[in-house]
Design an enzyme around this catalytic site. Structure first.
Site, mmCIF file in Angstrom:
data_model
loop_
_atom_site.group_PDB
_atom_site.id
_atom_site.type_symbol
_atom_site.label_atom_id
_atom_site.label_comp_id
_atom_site.label_asym_id
_atom_site.label_seq_id
_atom_site.Cartn_x
_atom_site.Cartn_y
_atom_site.Cartn_z
ATOM 1 N N GLU A 1 75.528 65.324 50.327
ATOM 2 C CA GLU A 1 76.529 65.040 49.266
ATOM 3 C C GLU A 1 77.771 64.265 49.723
ATOM 4 O O GLU A 1 78.601 64.871 50.512
ATOM 5 C CB GLU A 1 76.882 66.409 48.698
ATOM 6 C CG GLU A 1 77.960 66.357 47.440
ATOM 7 C CD GLU A 1 77.939 67.480 46.735
ATOM 8 O OE1 GLU A 1 77.163 68.540 46.777
ATOM 9 O OE2 GLU A 1 78.966 67.469 45.610
ATOM 10 N N LYS B 1 68.048 76.849 48.404
ATOM 11 C CA LYS B 1 68.903 75.834 49.069
ATOM 12 C C LYS B 1 70.117 76.663 49.603
ATOM 13 O O LYS B 1 70.523 77.548 48.811
ATOM 14 C CB LYS B 1 69.440 74.641 48.275
ATOM 15 C CG LYS B 1 70.444 73.855 48.902
ATOM 16 C CD LYS B 1 70.589 72.538 47.939
ATOM 17 C CE LYS B 1 71.492 72.952 46.867
ATOM 18 N NZ LYS B 1 73.013 72.992 47.267
ATOM 19 N N ASP C 1 69.422 78.117 44.339
ATOM 20 C CA ASP C 1 70.651 77.608 45.213
ATOM 21 C C ASP C 1 71.211 78.911 45.679
ATOM 22 O O ASP C 1 71.611 79.859 44.581
ATOM 23 C CB ASP C 1 71.602 76.735 44.341
ATOM 24 C CG ASP C 1 72.524 76.060 45.155
ATOM 25 O OD1 ASP C 1 72.286 76.119 46.411
ATOM 26 O OD2 ASP C 1 73.330 75.036 44.663
ATOM 27 N N SER D 1 76.092 75.023 40.626
ATOM 28 C CA SER D 1 77.120 74.172 39.823
ATOM 29 C C SER D 1 77.154 75.276 38.408
ATOM 30 O O SER D 1 78.033 74.691 37.588
ATOM 31 C CB SER D 1 76.517 72.848 39.808
ATOM 32 O OG SER D 1 74.971 72.704 39.465
HETATM 33 O O1 KIV Z 1 74.650 73.186 42.541
HETATM 34 C C1 KIV Z 1 74.236 72.088 42.556
HETATM 35 O O2 KIV Z 1 74.149 71.282 41.517
HETATM 36 C C2 KIV Z 1 74.037 71.254 43.938
HETATM 37 C C3 KIV Z 1 73.660 69.726 43.788
HETATM 38 C C4 KIV Z 1 75.133 68.977 43.538
HETATM 39 C C5 KIV Z 1 73.115 69.429 44.860
HETATM 40 O O3 KIV Z 1 74.111 71.918 44.829
#
Ligand code: KIV
Length: 292
Positions: free
Chosen positions: A195, A126, A96, A58
């Site tokens: 989500e 993740k 992420d 994000s």
């Molecule tokens: O990138 C992010 O912030 C996310 C969250 C919304 C879980 O994947």
């Protein structure tokens, strides 16, 4: 006014691990997760006592200003991951995996997951997707790297999904989502983000898998919750998803502070005497003499 107190205890909290995640689920204690992308925010989030910090992709939208999460690269993610790792000492740190860092091959997925730990200071990674990611999850966890899954609205598939829309709303979509959750659990994921899925489906999944679910727009039946910090703080003004609870309006606070500064400079109220460096009369006189 907030009634929550922030601990003034100077000794650091015990480090949160994937084991903590499992134990909290077993005890029925809600897990907390927030995103951070820089050193000061990571420090504040960690100090507030969050269980886990996600350096989310994000980043692309709320920090870098892109329309979606697709443009952010591994190198950019690592740059921000390192800043977060310098600021947070106790929260479990999750990197992420950005678009195209794990989709091309399992080898790519493993190599890039490893970079998050080796070069980014993260504790886990993740990635988005269900059954199609099972091999990647197996390979990464097989190398000793904890993996968090992400199902439902998976923003990296925004074009395939036809926009940022809720998922799992039909019986067949709900069944597929539940199967994906079971497949990720079986592949070794330690936790799962859900989500934008119906609350009753998220609750059902949470009750029928052993790993903790972390919800965002998935209701109160998940084992934990995550929000994008810029949404929670009111720092991202472009849009606010329905599921966000805003705890501050920092965009307005910032804009007002900048306007006050401009006003102070233009009206010569800043800098004042207390903001300036003094020089003794003696040195000043000597300086004047030097000029002659
Ligand atoms: O990138 C992010 O912030 C996310 C969250 C919304 C879980 O994947």
């Amino acid at each position: 006014m907030s009634t929550t107190t922030i601990s003034t205890n100077t000794s650091p909290r015990k480090k949160v691990t994937t084991l903590t995640f499992r134990q909290k689920k077993e005890r029925g204690e809600p897990l907390t997760m927030l995103t951070a992308y820089d050193y000061p925010t990571a420090m504040a989030v960690d100090k507030a006592g969050v269980d886990s910090i996600l350096v989310g992709d994000s980043l692309a939208m709320v920090v870098l200003g892109y329309e979606n999460t697709l443009p952010v690269t591994m190198d950019e993610m690592l740059h921000h991951a390192r800043a977060v790792a310098r600021g947070a000492k106790s929260s479990l740190l999750i990197g992420d995996m950005p678009f195209m860092s794990y989709q091309v091959s399992v080898e790519d997925a493993l190599r890039n997951a490893g970079r998050f730990l080796q070069q980014g200071g993260m504790d886990a990674v993740k990635l988005e997707g269900g059954r199609e990611r099972a091999d990647a999850v197996r390979a990464i966890t097989g190398a000793g790297i904890p993996v968090m899954g992400h199902l439902g609205l998976t923003p990296q598939s925004v074009h395939q999904l036809g926009g940022f829309r809720a998922q799992g709303k039909t019986a067949s979509a709900a069944k597929r989502l539940f199967e994906d959750a079971q497949i990720l659990e079986e592949a070794g994921a330690f936790s799962l983000v859900l989500e934008s899925v119906p609350a009753r489906l998220a609750e059902y999944i949470s009750k029928h898998i052993s790993i903790p679910t972390i919800g965002i727009g998935a209701g109160a039946g998940c084992d934990g919750q995550v929000l994008v910090t810029h949404d929670l703080l009111g720092l991202f003004e472009r849009f606010t998803p329905k599921f966000v609870k805003k705890y501050a309006s920092l965009h307005e606070t910032m804009t007002q502070a900048f306007a006050d500064y401009i006003d102070d400079v233009e009206s010569k109220r800043f800098p004042a005497v207390e903001h300036t460096v003094e020089m003794s009369d003696e040195e000043w006189d000597a300086f004047q003499k030097e000029l002659k």
